[in-house]
Design an enzyme around this catalytic site. Sequence first.
Site, PDB file in Angstrom:
ATOM      1  N   SER A  74       5.336  14.488 -18.243  1.00 26.34           N
ATOM      2  CA  SER A  74       4.903  15.690 -18.964  1.00 26.34           C
ATOM      3  C   SER A  74       5.196  15.493 -20.455  1.00 26.34           C
ATOM      4  O   SER A  74       4.736  14.507 -21.035  1.00 26.34           O
ATOM      5  CB  SER A  74       5.601  16.909 -18.361  1.00 26.34           C
ATOM      6  OG  SER A  74       5.077  18.093 -18.883  1.00 26.34           O
ATOM      7  N   HIS A 117       0.773  16.259 -17.389  1.00 25.51           N
ATOM      8  CA  HIS A 117       0.422  17.644 -17.731  1.00 25.51           C
ATOM      9  C   HIS A 117      -0.264  17.669 -19.090  1.00 25.51           C
ATOM     10  O   HIS A 117       0.297  17.203 -20.077  1.00 25.51           O
ATOM     11  CB  HIS A 117       1.686  18.513 -17.826  1.00 25.51           C
ATOM     12  CG  HIS A 117       2.413  18.626 -16.528  1.00 25.51           C
ATOM     13  ND1 HIS A 117       3.747  18.861 -16.442  1.00 25.51           N
ATOM     14  CD2 HIS A 117       1.972  18.528 -15.256  1.00 25.51           C
ATOM     15  CE1 HIS A 117       4.108  18.917 -15.160  1.00 25.51           C
ATOM     16  NE2 HIS A 117       3.051  18.714 -14.434  1.00 25.51           N
ATOM     17  N   ASP A 136       8.431  20.107 -12.395  1.00 23.41           N
ATOM     18  CA  ASP A 136       7.384  19.591 -11.510  1.00 23.41           C
ATOM     19  C   ASP A 136       7.737  18.153 -11.115  1.00 23.41           C
ATOM     20  O   ASP A 136       8.304  17.399 -11.913  1.00 23.41           O
ATOM     21  CB  ASP A 136       6.028  19.624 -12.239  1.00 23.41           C
ATOM     22  CG  ASP A 136       4.862  19.370 -11.297  1.00 23.41           C
ATOM     23  OD1 ASP A 136       5.004  19.603 -10.073  1.00 23.41           O
ATOM     24  OD2 ASP A 136       3.797  18.937 -11.789  1.00 23.41           O
TER      25      ASP A 136
END
Lengths: 191, 274
Positions: free
Chosen positions: A14, A41, A134
Amino acid sequence: MSPAPIRAVAIGASAGAVQALQTILPALPADYRLPVLVVVHVPSDRDNQLAPLLRAQCAVPVREAVDKEPVAAGVIYFAPSDYHLLVETEETLALSADETVNYSRPSIDVLFESAADAYGDGLVGVILTGANHDGAAGLKAIADAGGQVIVEDPGGAYASAMPLAALAACPNATTMNLDAIASYLASLGAP
Amino acid sequence: MPDAIVDLEIQLLLEALFQRYHYDFRHYARASIKRRLVLARDQLGFGSISAMQEQVLHDPALLPRLLGYLTVQVSEMFRDPSYFRALREKVLPHLRTYPSLKVWIAGCSEGEELYSLAILFREEGLYERTLFYATDINPDALSAAEAGVYSLDRIRKFTENHQKSGGKSSLSDYYTADYGRAVFDKTLRERVVFSDHSLVTDAVFAEMHLISCRNVMIYFDRLLQDRAIGLFRDSLARKAFLGLGSKESLRFSTHAAAFSDFVPEEKIYQRREP
């Protein structure tokens, strides 16, 4: 008992992903023999520019994942923005527009959990830098299925939250810095 | 629990849903179905998918809740604004030449795409000559579509998408805000037929000028995708249009030759002359 042969690599990243992936993916040799599945992401209303960016730097072909396409060895697949990427048990790619998971679409958990089902102990899961949680549940699913789990050293990561969450879920994961991850993954898939 | 057992439980549950209620998810892409059923199991408090199967076989009240997990798509109005812009700028000029039009929103879920198209057609002066068919297999989703009520906190995104799609009016012209909800103007559904229709088991029901079916077939396996595309082919008038989701295509379909690319980057296809 020798460890199971590795058949695929799954990577989640991310915040700070671009630099981290620029260290790892260009290190893979042109004759790499594993598929590499990547979820990063990115804001949903922006096209994923990462694949084109890395394509220019990598010896291994870099593609955006296409629904129903068979997973090919020696290809790096990126999840398209605003779609989850999954692997079916017959080792084809699948996309979904299901709701966000951990506020993310694509979500690392979604990729990792489905890839754990598809590849079992033949999968390596890697969690890199990121500022959310996540991927932690997904990494645990990979470990539970007998796969190898690697986490970027939180001390050296651009953002430590995601590696720390992954380590909390998988205390036995191997931690490595980016260079070590790059050379390990390169050696795994060398012919 | 070993994964092979969960996979077997899913297969048995899907078979049970088909035999008991004629809802056929057996050829849906399995990885997504598994995520949804595991979520249903956990959120509805079942110890296993088999336990969920036992209850749904004996208690039809569980069916709509399961259908919610298996079918409902979260969407946005004017999701992928460039798709709606392409319809406005490239497809509607063709549709304008017809005295009357039929548009099918296949798998309409809770109606976001339907209202987007209704507003687009109204802005372009085509609404009054168009009949819209909004179909789905989930009766609760159809009721929600018919109600046209969305949470106000979603409206900002809808408005932004509408503007990016080339919207000629203000989205706020089409709804009234009421206790945190946006209630869409009922005149937008005066020319809409809401109907239960399955792309898996049902047949052609009218001749269409435009079919929009976005992020529905992505959940089907190839066999089922092919059936749905065959159904679209047989439902489209000559030179009529088919719009798919941005990551869907006709590439792997045996019916691909029946279509030509019309706006390839937006996955808008045109039916060839039969």
